[in-house]
Design a protein around this motif. Structure first.
Motif, PDB file in Angstrom:
ATOM      1  N   TYR A  78     101.903  68.331  -3.351  1.00  0.00           N
ATOM      2  CA  TYR A  78     101.539  67.946  -1.991  1.00  0.00           C
ATOM      3  C   TYR A  78     101.259  66.440  -1.939  1.00  0.00           C
ATOM      4  CZ  TYR A  78     101.215  72.963  -1.213  1.00  0.00           C
ATOM      5  OH  TYR A  78     101.501  74.303  -1.127  1.00  0.00           O
ATOM      6  N   TYR A  79     101.117  65.946  -0.727  1.00  0.00           N
ATOM      7  CA  TYR A  79     100.989  64.492  -0.520  1.00  0.00           C
ATOM      8  C   TYR A  79      99.807  63.901  -1.289  1.00  0.00           C
ATOM      9  CZ  TYR A  79      97.066  65.496   2.504  1.00  0.00           C
ATOM     10  OH  TYR A  79      95.861  65.928   2.948  1.00  0.00           O
ATOM     11  N   ASP A  80      98.746  64.729  -1.539  1.00  0.00           N
ATOM     12  CA  ASP A  80      97.529  64.215  -2.187  1.00  0.00           C
ATOM     13  C   ASP A  80      97.541  64.466  -3.693  1.00  0.00           C
ATOM     14  OD1 ASP A  80      97.354  66.913  -2.296  1.00  0.00           O
ATOM     15  OD2 ASP A  80      95.404  67.078  -1.327  1.00  0.00           O
ATOM     16  N   ASP A 105     100.731  78.088   2.934  1.00  0.00           N
ATOM     17  CA  ASP A 105      99.636  77.440   2.217  1.00  0.00           C
ATOM     18  C   ASP A 105      98.836  76.716   3.280  1.00  0.00           C
ATOM     19  OD1 ASP A 105      97.879  76.045   0.666  1.00  0.00           O
ATOM     20  OD2 ASP A 105      99.337  75.701  -0.945  1.00  0.00           O
ATOM     21  N   LYS A 106      97.782  77.377   3.715  1.00  0.00           N
ATOM     22  CA  LYS A 106      97.116  76.947   4.956  1.00  0.00           C
ATOM     23  C   LYS A 106      96.465  75.569   4.837  1.00  0.00           C
ATOM     24  CE  LYS A 106      96.984  81.623   6.550  1.00  0.00           C
ATOM     25  NZ  LYS A 106      96.741  82.843   5.823  1.00  0.00           N
ATOM     26  N   SER A 107      96.099  75.169   3.635  1.00  0.00           N
ATOM     27  CA  SER A 107      95.469  73.850   3.501  1.00  0.00           C
ATOM     28  C   SER A 107      96.457  72.730   3.766  1.00  0.00           C
ATOM     29  CB  SER A 107      94.925  73.658   2.090  1.00  0.00           C
ATOM     30  OG  SER A 107      94.239  74.778   1.690  1.00  0.00           O
ATOM     31  N   TYR A 108      97.754  73.044   3.645  1.00  0.00           N
ATOM     32  CA  TYR A 108      98.750  71.970   3.756  1.00  0.00           C
ATOM     33  C   TYR A 108      99.785  72.198   4.849  1.00  0.00           C
ATOM     34  CZ  TYR A 108      96.743  70.242  -0.535  1.00  0.00           C
ATOM     35  OH  TYR A 108      95.862  69.754  -1.466  1.00  0.00           O
ATOM     36  N   GLY A 109      99.706  73.315   5.532  1.00  0.00           N
ATOM     37  CA  GLY A 109     100.665  73.570   6.612  1.00  0.00           C
ATOM     38  C   GLY A 109     102.092  73.722   6.114  1.00  0.00           C
ATOM     39  N   VAL A 110     102.233  74.230   4.889  1.00  0.00           N
ATOM     40  CA  VAL A 110     103.585  74.440   4.345  1.00  0.00           C
ATOM     41  C   VAL A 110     103.874  75.945   4.337  1.00  0.00           C
ATOM     42  CG1 VAL A 110     105.027  74.238   2.283  1.00  0.00           C
ATOM     43  CG2 VAL A 110     103.585  72.325   2.998  1.00  0.00           C
ATOM     44  N   SER A 135     103.588  70.106   8.247  1.00  0.00           N
ATOM     45  CA  SER A 135     102.551  69.070   8.327  1.00  0.00           C
ATOM     46  C   SER A 135     103.219  67.748   8.703  1.00  0.00           C
ATOM     47  CB  SER A 135     101.875  68.929   6.963  1.00  0.00           C
ATOM     48  OG  SER A 135     102.781  68.308   6.062  1.00  0.00           O
ATOM     49  N   ASN A 136     102.448  66.691   8.769  1.00  0.00           N
ATOM     50  CA  ASN A 136     103.075  65.378   8.980  1.00  0.00           C
ATOM     51  C   ASN A 136     103.037  64.541   7.700  1.00  0.00           C
ATOM     52  OD1 ASN A 136     100.434  64.873   8.912  1.00  0.00           O
ATOM     53  ND2 ASN A 136     100.214  64.152  11.036  1.00  0.00           N
ATOM     54  N   THR A 250     112.512  66.169  -1.624  1.00  0.00           N
ATOM     55  CA  THR A 250     111.414  65.683  -0.796  1.00  0.00           C
ATOM     56  C   THR A 250     111.600  66.140   0.644  1.00  0.00           C
ATOM     57  OG1 THR A 250     111.349  63.750  -2.221  1.00  0.00           O
ATOM     58  CG2 THR A 250     110.154  63.589  -0.135  1.00  0.00           C
ATOM     59  N   LEU A 251     110.567  66.763   1.183  1.00  0.00           N
ATOM     60  CA  LEU A 251     110.617  67.151   2.598  1.00  0.00           C
ATOM     61  C   LEU A 251     109.591  66.336   3.360  1.00  0.00           C
ATOM     62  CD1 LEU A 251     110.821  71.064   2.753  1.00  0.00           C
ATOM     63  CD2 LEU A 251     112.681  69.408   2.942  1.00  0.00           C
ATOM     64  N   LYS A 252     110.078  65.549   4.296  1.00  0.00           N
ATOM     65  CA  LYS A 252     109.132  64.808   5.150  1.00  0.00           C
ATOM     66  C   LYS A 252     108.518  65.793   6.140  1.00  0.00           C
ATOM     67  CE  LYS A 252     110.860  60.292   4.444  1.00  0.00           C
ATOM     68  NZ  LYS A 252     112.334  60.175   4.380  1.00  0.00           N
TER      69      LYS A 252
END
Ligand code: DGJ
Length: 692
Positions: A78-80, A105-110, A135-136, A250-252
């Motif tokens: 994830y991004y973090d 994965d609710k914490s990341y909107g994926v 997510s964004n 990579t998925l934006k």
């Protein structure tokens, strides 16, 4: 809180999923049917510091994270920098032969949307997965398999896959998986000649007719991976999909990615598996335009004339090809650019004016006047230093500036992740198709990738998937613009003989080894899971092995697939021409039985000392039987026998074996051994049965 159980009902099987109390999607059952009311989710039990509840959970699609250590189906960052996934049930839809279960994965909107397509006509379930980054933030996918399979019970399974090479594709081996992981993989950019992108896992004593067989074939012919693992508790699971070696994607925010498909099923014995996949392929996988039409008997010039082609000599070949009954004439390599040998020319897809001073239409018109369609060879993904294309665009290949490029067969792979390269490739073929009456393309691919640099991609590890999808997209565009166009997938023989190619190409080239004796083993392996009609099989002079094999034997082998001719017909005697004509006519009379009927492997060299295959029309009115003895004649070969399969027991059939004919019931032929006298080396017999 969660809707518990999802039951997928096929012709003879149930595939069952359920959501557990933690919201995780569990696999519950795959096999024969039970009362749907009885299915339930098992609670995760036994938890200790070394084996967590997750270890015991049959996850439907395992994402890496927490205490999940088995081969996973999905892994991401994830991004973090978090690389721990927790996917739980979000929603589902089930109607009209489609189930889609979405995990999040609710914490990341994926989200992961698992889709299953099924019907009550067969036991094949089509599966694929879509990752949606809602997510964004950016998401990096590091492993993305198309499916995970959990097999019932804790006994070891027998696993089949080829261990082939160029010239010996599909030589299938069986391994009993007692322990650990077995992986079948390609890292080459194509499926390649060694392993095949499927998992076939059976009860160790399963045979052609009986025993549990679980199988899944991947619709993807780029670098792939099949991992089958037996865990500490004895449970066998498989994941199959894009190879995760050197892969990431990579998925934006807002982007999504759908995996290649998997076709999976459960059958009783291997023959049922082969037949179910065979029928499913021409009904559901192959490009629609030709899927249910018999393929033509074609002539291919490669073994006769190699690079040394010209209009006059090709027309001479075409005349004889027509005389013996061929319906399509394919000119192979050598017709374009500076293509005098394998050192140059690839990339320049315009007609070589030295070889064709009057243009290529002289040949195409001539072939058409003879009453045959015309086809042409391309190797669109390649370029050579000795080409105008390379001079104009040296940066269109995969490369690293400080690495010397490995020029296998003196050629380099074009970077099809660049839009402009794809456009060039499409345009080259499009121009030829627009200008000339070309109704067939053999699309070849003669080397694996190396020095895989892609300065155009932000994430270079996407190239494996992007390249393969680009090939499929160009093939689809060509077929859309020219609906009459037939496509053959070839990669130095059978490097692309798999379901990824078969979703976009009408047929495949199985092997460059056209020696008929070797070919029997190759065809035997191929037939396990791939459709018979797609298997192009040439009768050639087979000079590579210099083994003296009669023309009868050569026909007897090639007629077991999509019959094609690749010999130098200019050297054929009058007798050879007449004999070839008779065989081709015979083939045409039962071509649809071979290409669309049920198929049985009755005997093989390794176990029985001779080969026999049988094809039965779906209405059971016609059957054809091929018998090929081996290279050694030995005493016992006089006392061979076979039992037929797939006939109607109560109907009478006329069996014609050379000059003799007998009429007996289907039950007789299936229950009583039919005696064969194979007292000469490399004998070939074709026996026909017709309902009376
Ligand atoms: C490899 C293919 O498998 C052959 O059939 C032939 O087309 C050659 N390439 C041509 O170079």
């Amino acid at each position: 809180m969660y809707p518990d159980i999802f039951v997928i009902e096929t012709l003879n099987t149930h595939y069952v999923l359920g959501v557990d109390k933690n919201g995780r999607l569990n696999h519950i059952h795959w096999g024969k049917k039970a009362d749907p009311e009885d299915y339930e989710v098992r609670d995760n039990w036994e938890q200790n510091s070394n084996h967590s509840g997750l270890d015991y959970t049959d996850m439907e699609y395992t994402a890496f994270g927490g205490t999940m250590y088995r081969n996973c189906a999905f892994k991401c960052e994830y991004y973090d920098k978090c690389r721990d996934s927790v996917f739980t049930y979000l929603k589902s839809e089930q109607s009209d032969g489609r189930l889609a279960v979405t995990l999040c994965d609710k914490s990341y909107g994926v989200e992961l949307e698992l889709t299953y397509l099924y019907s009550d006509e067969s036991d094949i379930i089509t599966r694929f997965v879509t990752v949606k980054n809602n997510s964004n933030k950016t998401l990096k996918i590091e492993k993305f398999m198309s499916a995970e399979l959990t097999l019932p019970g804790t006994r070891p399974y027998a696993v089949k896959n080829p261990n082939g090479a160029w010239g010996s594709e599909f030589l299938t081996k069986t391994t009993i998986l007692e322990n650990g992981t077995i992986a079948f993989e390609s890292r080459k950019g194509t499926a390649g000649h060694t392993n095949s992108p499927y998992a076939v896992m059976s009860a160790p004593n399963a045979d052609e007719d009986h025993g549990a067989v679980y199988f899944a074939a991947l619709g993807y012919g780029g670098s792939f991976k099949v991992e089958i693992q037996r865990d500490f508790a004895g449970v066998t699971r498989a994941v199959l999909g894009i190879s995760d070696f050197d892969f990431s994607y990579t998925l934006k925010g807002g982007e999504s990615l759908t995996s290649p498909k998997v076709y999976m099923g459960f059958t009783d014995g291997f023959a049922q598996m082969s037949n179910m996949m065979n029928e499913f392929a021409y009904k559901n996988i192959l490009p629609k335009s030709f899927a249910q039409k018999p393929l033509p008997v074609l002539y291919n010039s490669w073994e006769a004339t190699e690079f040394n082609v010209n209009a006059r000599q090709q027309l001479e070949l075409a005349k004889i090809a027509k005389e013996i009954g061929c319906e399509l004439f394919v000119m192979d390599d050598g017709w374009f650019g500076r293509r005098y040998n394998d050192w140059g020319g690839l990339g320049d897809w315009s007609v070589n004016s030295e070889k064709f001073p009057n243009g290529i239409d002289e040949l195409i018109d001539g072939v058409n006047e003879l009453g045959m369609d015309f086809g042409l060879w391309f190797e669109p993904e390649m370029v050579q230093e000795d080409s105008d294309l390379y001079k104009a665009h040296p940066d269109w290949t995969y490369h690293y500036d400080n690495r010397e490029a490995m020029k296998l067969r003196h050629q380099l792979v074009l970077n099809l992740t660049k839009k402009e390269v794809c456009e060039y490739v499409f345009d080259c073929m499009d121009k030829m198709l627009e200008k000339h009456n070309i109704r067939y393309i053999k699309w070849d691919m003669n080397r694996p990738f190396s020095e895989i640099g892609t300065e155009n991609l932000e994430n270079g590890k996407e190239l494996w998937l992007r390249h393969t999808m680009a090939v499929y997209e160009i093939a689809d565009r060509l077929k859309e613009k020219y609906p009459y166009l037939q496509l053959e997938a070839c990669s130095s023989g059978g490097g692309r003989a798999e379901y990824g190619a078969m979703e976009h190409f009408d047929m495949v080239w199985t092997s460059d080894n056209t020696d008929p004796v070797d070919r029997l083993d190759i065809q035997h392996g191929y037939s396990l899971i791939y459709p018979i009609k797609c298997m192009r099989a040439w009768v050639t002079d087979a000079n590579n092995t210099r083994r003296p094999v009669s023309l009868d034997f050569r026909f007897g082998v090639s007629m077991q697939g999509s019959l094609s001719i690749g010999s130098n017909l200019l050297n054929y005697s009058k007798e050879d021409i007449e004999k070839s004509g008779r065989y081709i006519e015979l083939y045409k009379s039962f071509r649809s039985v071979i290409q669309f009927g049920d198929f049985y492997r009755l005997k093989n060299y390794a176990e029985d000392g001779f080969y026999s295959t049988q094809y039965v029309s779906k209405d059971k009115k016609k059957s054809v039987l091929f018998i090929n003895s081996n290279a050694n004649s030995f005493f016992n070969a006089r006392f061979k026998s076979i039992r037929l399969k797939g006939l109607s027991p109560d109907e009478k059939y006329r069996l014609t074996d050379g000059d003799t004919a007998v009429i007996k019931s289907g039950a007789y032929f299936m229950n009583k051994e039919y005696a064969l006298c194979l007292d000469r080396p490399l004998m070939s017999k074709i026996i026909i049965l017709e309902k009376v």
